[in-house]
Design an enzyme around this catalytic site. Structure first.
Site, PDB file in Angstrom:
ATOM      1  N   LYS A  72       0.802  -1.231   0.000  1.00 54.00           N
ATOM      2  CA  LYS A  72       0.000   0.000   0.000  1.00 54.00           C
ATOM      3  C   LYS A  72       0.839   1.287   0.000  1.00 54.00           C
ATOM      4  CE  LYS A  72      -4.299  -1.596   2.138  1.00 54.00           C
ATOM      5  NZ  LYS A  72      -5.289  -1.296   3.193  1.00 54.00           N
ATOM      6  N   ASP A 108     -10.213   3.476   1.484  1.00 49.32           N
ATOM      7  CA  ASP A 108     -10.585   3.162   2.873  1.00 49.32           C
ATOM      8  C   ASP A 108     -11.197   4.398   3.531  1.00 49.32           C
ATOM      9  OD1 ASP A 108      -9.872   0.509   2.959  1.00 49.32           O
ATOM     10  OD2 ASP A 108      -7.842   0.892   3.688  1.00 49.32           O
TER      11      ASP A 108
HETATM   12  P1  NAP Z   1      -1.782  -3.125  11.397  1.00 51.46           P
HETATM   13  O1  NAP Z   1      -1.202  -2.039  10.555  1.00 51.46           O
HETATM   14  O2  NAP Z   1      -1.018  -4.397  11.566  1.00 51.46           O
HETATM   15  O3  NAP Z   1      -2.081  -2.522  12.864  1.00 51.46           O
HETATM   16  C1  NAP Z   1      -2.491  -3.347  13.921  1.00 51.46           C
HETATM   17  C2  NAP Z   1      -2.905  -2.492  15.117  1.00 51.46           C
HETATM   18  O4  NAP Z   1      -3.404  -3.377  16.136  1.00 51.46           O
HETATM   19  C3  NAP Z   1      -1.757  -1.695  15.742  1.00 51.46           C
HETATM   20  O5  NAP Z   1      -2.258  -0.495  16.258  1.00 51.46           O
HETATM   21  C4  NAP Z   1      -1.323  -2.643  16.871  1.00 51.46           C
HETATM   22  O6  NAP Z   1      -0.670  -2.003  17.956  1.00 51.46           O
HETATM   23  C5  NAP Z   1      -2.663  -3.148  17.343  1.00 51.46           C
HETATM   24  N1  NAP Z   1      -2.534  -4.400  18.111  1.00 51.46           N
HETATM   25  C6  NAP Z   1      -2.309  -5.647  17.630  1.00 51.46           C
HETATM   26  N2  NAP Z   1      -2.234  -6.532  18.652  1.00 51.46           N
HETATM   27  C7  NAP Z   1      -2.410  -5.813  19.800  1.00 51.46           C
HETATM   28  C8  NAP Z   1      -2.443  -6.161  21.184  1.00 51.46           C
HETATM   29  N3  NAP Z   1      -2.268  -7.443  21.614  1.00 51.46           N
HETATM   30  N4  NAP Z   1      -2.652  -5.190  22.097  1.00 51.46           N
HETATM   31  C9  NAP Z   1      -2.829  -3.908  21.685  1.00 51.46           C
HETATM   32  N5  NAP Z   1      -2.813  -3.500  20.391  1.00 51.46           N
HETATM   33  C10 NAP Z   1      -2.600  -4.454  19.451  1.00 51.46           C
HETATM   34  O7  NAP Z   1      -3.215  -3.568  10.848  1.00 51.46           O
HETATM   35  P2  NAP Z   1      -4.282  -2.697  10.020  1.00 51.46           P
HETATM   36  O8  NAP Z   1      -4.069  -2.910   8.576  1.00 51.46           O
HETATM   37  O9  NAP Z   1      -4.286  -1.311  10.562  1.00 51.46           O
HETATM   38  O10 NAP Z   1      -5.646  -3.486  10.402  1.00 51.46           O
HETATM   39  C11 NAP Z   1      -6.137  -3.485  11.727  1.00 51.46           C
HETATM   40  C12 NAP Z   1      -7.491  -4.212  11.787  1.00 51.46           C
HETATM   41  O11 NAP Z   1      -8.438  -3.517  10.975  1.00 51.46           O
HETATM   42  C13 NAP Z   1      -7.460  -5.644  11.241  1.00 51.46           C
HETATM   43  O12 NAP Z   1      -8.308  -6.434  12.051  1.00 51.46           O
HETATM   44  C14 NAP Z   1      -8.051  -5.522   9.843  1.00 51.46           C
HETATM   45  O13 NAP Z   1      -8.715  -6.701   9.418  1.00 51.46           O
HETATM   46  C15 NAP Z   1      -9.060  -4.401  10.057  1.00 51.46           C
HETATM   47  N6  NAP Z   1      -9.340  -3.640   8.830  1.00 51.46           N
HETATM   48  C16 NAP Z   1     -10.635  -3.579   8.424  1.00 51.46           C
HETATM   49  C17 NAP Z   1     -10.942  -2.865   7.282  1.00 51.46           C
HETATM   50  C18 NAP Z   1     -12.364  -2.803   6.826  1.00 51.46           C
HETATM   51  O14 NAP Z   1     -12.616  -2.466   5.658  1.00 51.46           O
HETATM   52  N7  NAP Z   1     -13.328  -3.064   7.690  1.00 51.46           N
HETATM   53  C19 NAP Z   1      -9.943  -2.206   6.540  1.00 51.46           C
HETATM   54  C20 NAP Z   1      -8.627  -2.293   6.997  1.00 51.46           C
HETATM   55  C21 NAP Z   1      -8.337  -3.020   8.150  1.00 51.46           C
HETATM   56  P3  NAP Z   1       0.945  -1.912  17.994  1.00 51.46           P
HETATM   57  O15 NAP Z   1       1.293  -0.769  17.085  1.00 51.46           O
HETATM   58  O16 NAP Z   1       1.250  -1.678  19.415  1.00 51.46           O
HETATM   59  O17 NAP Z   1       1.463  -3.231  17.483  1.00 51.46           O
END
Ligand code: NAP
Length: 283
Positions: A72, A108
């Site tokens: 991305k 998004d």
């Molecule tokens: P990402 O870049 O990997 O970010 C993950 C986030 O989750 C970070 O803020 C991370 O915190 C936090 N996290 C993970 N494990 C944790 C824990 N044990 N305790 C506290 N914080 C934790 O992922 P992303 O692409 O942003 O996606 C995040 C979520 O959104 C996913 O579930 C994805 O499926 C969903 N999503 C949905 C859509 C939709 O269209 N509905 C679109 C995009 C994403 P740290 O920085 O501390 O690791």
């Protein structure tokens, strides 16, 4: 001249890995619904072959792509034009060919807001502060959307605070206030919207540990996680009588931009699409 076979319009989703993507379900559903002669393919593209693969796909007649993890941000160097909002987010997820040029945007942002407005409408007090939990890729799009939508403040909290600090520094916006992870429960006071952008609450992950008792009665709670559809956060919000917004609508609404660009038809997000995506996602 009638009778000639129609040209097949082609688009794809590129990522590494790509098997998990729900984008083919969404776009193929619309292709069938609108009776368009087209195809939408999931294509695995390794990080080191991104630029060459894009050139070869465009050469093979693809009108564009969805772009997912891990491309991305890197895709931006391959484009002729990047929409200003995508530049602020720092990520592109939709690419299309226009006048021989490669154009990119971040849908998004559109998907997040379109679903919030469709689900919460006037109940969302957009002038109130919002609490955004998480500072990953999705959080960047959410924060930019909320700032552009006119919230008075974005309270941004993340387990790793440096990532929240990075977003605030990149956006250079006084309305973004970084909150320590330990302060997230207090930060709920007075907000009009709470958004979970972490992967907590997703199937196989622990629930987001947060206490909603300080949330105002008219606060909207939005979880962008969509598997399961009713996350523990949304269940807790419902139990408190708060309005909730699930993550599936964002996924479906973000697909509208690309479909319109590649296939020449602005599609509708409706109950049939939702049923098809729920079935494919198992949620
Ligand atoms: P990402 O870049 O990997 O970010 C993950 C986030 O989750 C970070 O803020 C991370 O915190 C936090 N996290 C993970 N494990 C944790 C824990 N044990 N305790 C506290 N914080 C934790 O992922 P992303 O692409 O942003 O996606 C995040 C979520 O959104 C996913 O579930 C994805 O499926 C969903 N999503 C949905 C859509 C939709 O269209 N509905 C679109 C995009 C994403 P740290 O920085 O501390 O690791």
């Amino acid at each position: 001249m009638s009778g000639l076979p129609k040209k097949t319009l082609k688009a794809a989703v590129i990522g590494w890995p790509i098997d998990h993507s729900l984008s083919p379900t969404i776009h193929r559903h619309w292709l069938a619904q609108y009776n368009i002669t087209g195809q939408y393919d999931p294509i695995a593209v390794a990080p080191n072959e991104l630029e060459a693969k894009i050139t070869s796909l465009v050469g093979a007649g693809y009108n564009g792509f969805n772009v997912t993890i891990p491309h991305k941000t890197n895709i931006m160097a391959c484009l002729d034009y990047i929409d200003p909002i995508a530049k602020r987010v720092g990520a592109v997820n939709t690419v299309w060919v226009e006048g021989g040029k490669l154009m990119g945007a971040n849908s998004d942002v559109f998907g997040f807001l379109a679903h919030l407005e469709a689900s919460a409408g006037k109940a969302w007090q957009r002038q109130m502060p919002a609490l955004v939990i998480g500072a990953g890729g999705a959080a960047r799009a959410v924060v930019v959307t909320l700032l552009d939508a006119g919230v008075s403040e974005v309270r941004l909290t993340n387990r790793t605070i440096s990532k929240a600090d990075e977003i605030a520094a990149h956006l250079q916006e006084t309305r973004v206030k970084v909150i320590h992870w330990e302060g997230r429960n207090q930060a709920i006071s007075g907000v009009g919207l709470i958004v979970n952008t972490t992967s907590l609450g997703m199937a196989g992950n622990p629930a987001l540990d947060i206490d909603l008792s300080e949330a105002p009665g008219d606060c909207v709670v939005y979880d962008i996680v969509y598997k399961p559809l009713l996350t523990p956060l949304l269940a807790a919000a419902k139990a408190r009588g708060l309005l909730t917004v699930d993550g599936l609508g964002m996924l479906m609404h973000q697909a509208v931009l690309g479909f319109g660009k590649w296939f020449g038809q602005v599609p509708q997000v409706d109950a049939n699409l939702k049923a098809a995506v729920r079935k494919a996602a198992g949620c």
